[in-house]
Design a protein around this motif. Structure first.
Motif, PDB file in Angstrom:
ATOM      1  N   HIS A 131       0.846  -1.193   0.000  1.00 60.36           N
ATOM      2  CA  HIS A 131       0.000   0.000   0.000  1.00 60.36           C
ATOM      3  C   HIS A 131       0.878   1.238   0.000  1.00 60.36           C
ATOM      4  O   HIS A 131       2.104   1.155   0.124  1.00 60.36           O
ATOM      5  N   TYR A 132       0.239   2.374  -0.140  1.00 55.82           N
ATOM      6  CA  TYR A 132       0.944   3.655  -0.173  1.00 55.82           C
ATOM      7  C   TYR A 132       0.343   4.601   0.865  1.00 55.82           C
ATOM      8  O   TYR A 132      -0.870   4.566   1.136  1.00 55.82           O
ATOM      9  N   ALA A 133       1.202   5.438   1.430  1.00 57.06           N
ATOM     10  CA  ALA A 133       0.749   6.496   2.339  1.00 57.06           C
ATOM     11  C   ALA A 133       1.233   7.838   1.801  1.00 57.06           C
ATOM     12  O   ALA A 133       2.410   7.998   1.475  1.00 57.06           O
ATOM     13  N   ILE A 134       0.308   8.765   1.686  1.00 59.60           N
ATOM     14  CA  ILE A 134       0.613  10.135   1.265  1.00 59.60           C
ATOM     15  C   ILE A 134       0.554  11.038   2.490  1.00 59.60           C
ATOM     16  O   ILE A 134      -0.394  10.954   3.282  1.00 59.60           O
ATOM     17  N   VAL A 135       1.560  11.882   2.659  1.00 63.24           N
ATOM     18  CA  VAL A 135       1.597  12.783   3.822  1.00 63.24           C
ATOM     19  C   VAL A 135       1.555  14.235   3.359  1.00 63.24           C
ATOM     20  O   VAL A 135       2.495  14.728   2.734  1.00 63.24           O
ATOM     21  N   TRP A 136       0.436  14.881   3.666  1.00 62.75           N
ATOM     22  CA  TRP A 136       0.317  16.330   3.479  1.00 62.75           C
ATOM     23  C   TRP A 136       0.762  16.991   4.783  1.00 62.75           C
ATOM     24  O   TRP A 136       0.154  16.767   5.830  1.00 62.75           O
ATOM     25  N   ALA A 137       1.767  17.809   4.762  1.00 62.60           N
ATOM     26  CA  ALA A 137       2.111  18.602   5.944  1.00 62.60           C
ATOM     27  C   ALA A 137       1.681  20.042   5.705  1.00 62.60           C
ATOM     28  O   ALA A 137       1.898  20.596   4.631  1.00 62.60           O
ATOM     29  N   ASP A 138       1.037  20.618   6.680  1.00 60.05           N
ATOM     30  CA  ASP A 138       0.719  22.048   6.682  1.00 60.05           C
ATOM     31  C   ASP A 138      -0.059  22.534   5.454  1.00 60.05           C
ATOM     32  O   ASP A 138       0.412  23.411   4.721  1.00 60.05           O
ATOM     33  N   PRO A 139      -1.254  22.007   5.240  1.00 53.55           N
ATOM     34  CA  PRO A 139      -2.112  22.627   4.215  1.00 53.55           C
ATOM     35  C   PRO A 139      -2.379  24.098   4.553  1.00 53.55           C
ATOM     36  O   PRO A 139      -2.372  24.964   3.704  1.00 53.55           O
ATOM     37  N   GLN A 140      -2.649  24.352   5.809  1.00 58.90           N
ATOM     38  CA  GLN A 140      -2.667  25.677   6.403  1.00 58.90           C
ATOM     39  C   GLN A 140      -3.442  26.730   5.607  1.00 58.90           C
ATOM     40  O   GLN A 140      -2.884  27.740   5.208  1.00 58.90           O
ATOM     41  N   ILE A 141      -4.695  26.452   5.404  1.00 62.27           N
ATOM     42  CA  ILE A 141      -5.543  27.428   4.712  1.00 62.27           C
ATOM     43  C   ILE A 141      -6.209  28.351   5.731  1.00 62.27           C
ATOM     44  O   ILE A 141      -6.685  27.915   6.767  1.00 62.27           O
ATOM     45  N   ASN A 142      -6.233  29.624   5.391  1.00 57.06           N
ATOM     46  CA  ASN A 142      -6.764  30.625   6.307  1.00 57.06           C
ATOM     47  C   ASN A 142      -7.982  31.344   5.744  1.00 57.06           C
ATOM     48  O   ASN A 142      -8.791  31.896   6.493  1.00 57.06           O
ATOM     49  N   ASN A 143      -8.123  31.355   4.412  1.00 61.17           N
ATOM     50  CA  ASN A 143      -9.211  32.095   3.794  1.00 61.17           C
ATOM     51  C   ASN A 143      -9.624  31.417   2.491  1.00 61.17           C
ATOM     52  O   ASN A 143      -9.014  30.432   2.056  1.00 61.17           O
ATOM     53  N   LYS A 144     -10.653  31.944   1.873  1.00 63.01           N
ATOM     54  CA  LYS A 144     -11.199  31.322   0.667  1.00 63.01           C
ATOM     55  C   LYS A 144     -10.185  31.336  -0.477  1.00 63.01           C
ATOM     56  O   LYS A 144     -10.109  30.376  -1.260  1.00 63.01           O
ATOM     57  N   GLU A 145      -9.396  32.383  -0.586  1.00 66.26           N
ATOM     58  CA  GLU A 145      -8.396  32.456  -1.650  1.00 66.26           C
ATOM     59  C   GLU A 145      -7.392  31.318  -1.532  1.00 66.26           C
ATOM     60  O   GLU A 145      -7.048  30.655  -2.520  1.00 66.26           O
ATOM     61  N   GLN A 146      -6.919  31.078  -0.312  1.00 65.21           N
ATOM     62  CA  GLN A 146      -5.967  29.989  -0.104  1.00 65.21           C
ATOM     63  C   GLN A 146      -6.639  28.634  -0.304  1.00 65.21           C
ATOM     64  O   GLN A 146      -6.026  27.706  -0.850  1.00 65.21           O
ATOM     65  N   ALA A 147      -7.875  28.512   0.123  1.00 63.29           N
ATOM     66  CA  ALA A 147      -8.606  27.261  -0.096  1.00 63.29           C
ATOM     67  C   ALA A 147      -8.759  26.990  -1.589  1.00 63.29           C
ATOM     68  O   ALA A 147      -8.629  25.839  -2.037  1.00 63.29           O
ATOM     69  N   ASP A 148      -9.023  28.031  -2.354  1.00 65.68           N
ATOM     70  CA  ASP A 148      -9.157  27.860  -3.809  1.00 65.68           C
ATOM     71  C   ASP A 148      -7.841  27.381  -4.429  1.00 65.68           C
ATOM     72  O   ASP A 148      -7.840  26.558  -5.354  1.00 65.68           O
ATOM     73  N   LEU A 149      -6.708  27.887  -3.925  1.00 66.90           N
ATOM     74  CA  LEU A 149      -5.412  27.428  -4.419  1.00 66.90           C
ATOM     75  C   LEU A 149      -5.212  25.950  -4.102  1.00 66.90           C
ATOM     76  O   LEU A 149      -4.685  25.194  -4.926  1.00 66.90           O
ATOM     77  N   MET A 150      -5.630  25.544  -2.915  1.00 66.95           N
ATOM     78  CA  MET A 150      -5.519  24.136  -2.558  1.00 66.95           C
ATOM     79  C   MET A 150      -6.365  23.269  -3.482  1.00 66.95           C
ATOM     80  O   MET A 150      -5.915  22.230  -3.968  1.00 66.95           O
ATOM     81  N   HIS A 151      -7.587  23.705  -3.742  1.00 64.34           N
ATOM     82  CA  HIS A 151      -8.476  22.960  -4.638  1.00 64.34           C
ATOM     83  C   HIS A 151      -7.913  22.919  -6.059  1.00 64.34           C
ATOM     84  O   HIS A 151      -8.030  21.899  -6.754  1.00 64.34           O
ATOM     85  N   ARG A 152      -7.285  24.004  -6.477  1.00 64.44           N
ATOM     86  CA  ARG A 152      -6.817  24.102  -7.863  1.00 64.44           C
ATOM     87  C   ARG A 152      -5.473  23.414  -8.088  1.00 64.44           C
ATOM     88  O   ARG A 152      -5.237  22.840  -9.153  1.00 64.44           O
ATOM     89  N   LEU A 153      -4.593  23.442  -7.088  1.00 61.89           N
ATOM     90  CA  LEU A 153      -3.240  22.923  -7.267  1.00 61.89           C
ATOM     91  C   LEU A 153      -3.017  21.558  -6.608  1.00 61.89           C
ATOM     92  O   LEU A 153      -2.552  20.612  -7.247  1.00 61.89           O
ATOM     93  N   VAL A 154      -3.334  21.486  -5.343  1.00 61.06           N
ATOM     94  CA  VAL A 154      -2.995  20.292  -4.566  1.00 61.06           C
ATOM     95  C   VAL A 154      -3.936  19.130  -4.830  1.00 61.06           C
ATOM     96  O   VAL A 154      -3.508  17.987  -5.008  1.00 61.06           O
ATOM     97  N   VAL A 155      -5.226  19.418  -4.863  1.00 60.19           N
ATOM     98  CA  VAL A 155      -6.223  18.351  -4.994  1.00 60.19           C
ATOM     99  C   VAL A 155      -6.062  17.553  -6.285  1.00 60.19           C
ATOM    100  O   VAL A 155      -5.967  16.315  -6.241  1.00 60.19           O
ATOM    101  N   PRO A 156      -6.030  18.194  -7.462  1.00 64.50           N
ATOM    102  CA  PRO A 156      -5.894  17.392  -8.679  1.00 64.50           C
ATOM    103  C   PRO A 156      -4.568  16.639  -8.758  1.00 64.50           C
ATOM    104  O   PRO A 156      -4.520  15.518  -9.270  1.00 64.50           O
ATOM    105  N   ASP A 157      -3.495  17.244  -8.254  1.00 68.92           N
ATOM    106  CA  ASP A 157      -2.209  16.554  -8.263  1.00 68.92           C
ATOM    107  C   ASP A 157      -2.273  15.299  -7.399  1.00 68.92           C
ATOM    108  O   ASP A 157      -1.824  14.218  -7.806  1.00 68.92           O
TER     109      ASP A 157
END
Length: 500
Positions: A131-157
């Motif tokens: 099996h595989y384990a993926i480790v996200w450290a410090d997503p650290q979203i504070n506002n909608k703009e940062q959340a949108d970056l997470m959705h746009r960059l991190v999630v699809p990757d």
């Protein structure tokens, strides 16, 4: 994340406050057994979808642990101070989850001194031995703009890479703390990111996930528990055992914490590990690193109290019978080291430099750790956001190492002492490159640009030891660098040199 306020604290100030912290810690240990409250009987069954009991599953209230009997039944004496009853998800069963957020617990609702609840698990359709384990450290979203970056960059990757990995085995995720950035209202955005990534994730409490202005460490994790359940627990995948601990010790009076594991967690961990076969792979994920080489890099007299775990040696003692690896975050840089036989992976942040520029303060691109477990064997690598797996270094031309103006340099972010770093000049092998401590050129470039870092004026490059240099001869045209990791995997990059 290492609190930016902590960056500007003077060591003298830390030492003055630390004496008071020690008094508080001793008080916590001395009175940890006092006032245990009303006794409650927790009981029920751990079973599969057909109703058949599952034997040998660990059940706990966060203090005491017990294994289910041959019929899958459990009876656990607890107190009204316990908040959850929960299980160590066994190997061979799907991780119970709600929209991919691990849900391995039930909140205790005692009636007349007892609480009865069953855990129903789905048998996996394939083995999780690999099996595989993926480790996200410090997503650290504070506002909608940062959340949108997470959705746009991190999630699809993450989604695309996990889909690729899942062809060989199931994938599990761990968010190693600082899920939000002092913004509980943004947690639903994080949950949406996990759902869209399509990977079951377990969560770790970070310093920016705690509630501040509470009266004690024990009350600082209320929001986390309401959102994600217990702050210490374990689960199994294949032959590996995973543990999550809360080592962010809040000592009130504003935004103050150190790295420290409470006695209650140690006592629970002793019971948890007693059920694990000696020699097994054991991963412990907690937010603050057990230790970091920062003190050495900066020739400092003292360690930063917010960046190390003070009582880590007692954790190491418990982990001695196992092949142990620590999965931590917090610092926003990548570092691998071994202390007392325990390998620690300090993960660079998935948000890079707080969602401002694409690299962390040591030059590591925003990304996440990937661990491949096959039986008792382990391999790992770093996955940069938006880059292929093969992207494991960045080569810089002449002038990138200020002490050697004619040198070329390379940053190999997931390097450890078992890696080999070689260079070729115009096709000829010249030998191994020399390691040095310095600043990554990209980190310097990006973090000197206030138009990119904006209001976060405290974002600065930091020294790292995963830099290497070589001195090409005058007139050389091409430099190729080949690095070989501890598993024999090779990565290559090259750079064309400009004529003087």
């Amino acid at each position: 994340m290492e609190c930016f306020k902590g960056r500007v604290k003077e060591i003298v100030f830390m030492k003055i406050k630390f004496s008071a912290i020690l008094v508080l810690l001793f008080a916590c240990v001395s009175f940890s057994g006092a006032g245990q409250g009303i006794h409650i009987l927790l009981k029920g069954k751990v079973k599969d979808q057909s109703g058949k009991g599952i034997a040998g599953v660990m059940v706990t209230d966060g203090t005491n642990c017990i294994q289910t009997d041959v019929k899958g039944n459990y009876r656990l004496q607890s107190t009204n101070e316990a908040i959850f009853v929960y299980i160590t998800v066994p190997s061979g069963y799907e991780i119970p989850a709600e929209n991919y957020i691990a849900k391995f617990y039930h909140k205790i609702k005692a009636v007349k001194g007892s609480y009865t609840v069953d855990f129903v698990l789905d048998k996996m359709k394939r083995s999780d031995k690999k099996h595989y384990a993926i480790v996200w450290a410090d997503p650290q979203i504070n506002n909608k703009e940062q959340a949108d970056l997470m959705h746009r960059l991190v999630v699809p990757d993450t989604k695309n890479y996990a889909t690729e990995l899942s062809k060989d085995g199931p994938v599990v995720g761990i968010a190693a703390g600082d899920i939000a950035w002092d913004a509980p209202a943004i947690i639903p955005e994080y949950k949406k990111a996990v759902k869209d990534a399509g990977v079951p994730f377990f969560q770790v409490l970070g310093n920016h996930d705690m509630d501040i202005h509470t009266r004690s460490d024990e009350t600082s994790d209320r929001t986390f528990k309401e959102s994600f359940g217990p702050s210490w627990y374990s689960f199994n995948r294949g032959n590996a055992h995973y543990v999550v601990l809360d080592n962010v010790f809040y000592y009130s009076n504003g935004y103050n914490y150190i790295g420290y594991i409470t006695e209650k967690q140690f006592k629970w961990l002793e019971q948890d590990l007693a059920a694990v076969k000696p020699g097994s792979l054991v991963f412990v994920s907690m937010h603050i690193s057990a230790y970091t080489q920062e003190k050495k890099r900066y020739n400092a007299k003292e360690d930063n109290p917010g960046n190390i775990t003070f009582n880590r040696k007692y954790l190491y003692e418990l982990l001695k019978p196992f092949k142990a690896h620590l999965l931590t975050g917090h610092t926003h840089y990548n570092e691998n080291h071994i202390e007392d036989g325990v390998y620690e992976h300090i993960h660079a942040s998935v948000c890079a430099a707080w969602w401002t520029v694409p690299v962390c303060d040591d030059g590591t691109p925003g990304g996440y750790g990937v661990y491949e477990i096959d039986g008792d064997e382990l391999k790992w690598h770093y996955k940069s956001i938006g880059k292929p797996k093969e992207f494991q270094m960045k080569v810089y031309g002449r002038g990138s190492y200020k002490d050697k103006p004619q040198a070329v340099s390379v940053n190999i972010w997931n390097w450890d002492k078992e890696w080999k770093v070689e260079w070729f000049q115009d096709g000829k092998l010249m030998g191994e490159m020399q390691q040095f401590i310095g600043f990554d050129p990209d980190a310097v470039k990006y973090m000197s640009d206030e138009s990119k870092t904006g209001k976060y004026s405290w974002i600065k490059p930091r020294l790292t030891e995963h830099l290497f240099f070589a001195n090409p001869a005058e007139g050389s045209k091409e430099i190729k660098i080949t690095v070989t990791d501890r598993f024999g995997q090779q990565y290559t990059d090259h750079i064309q040199l400009k004529s003087n």
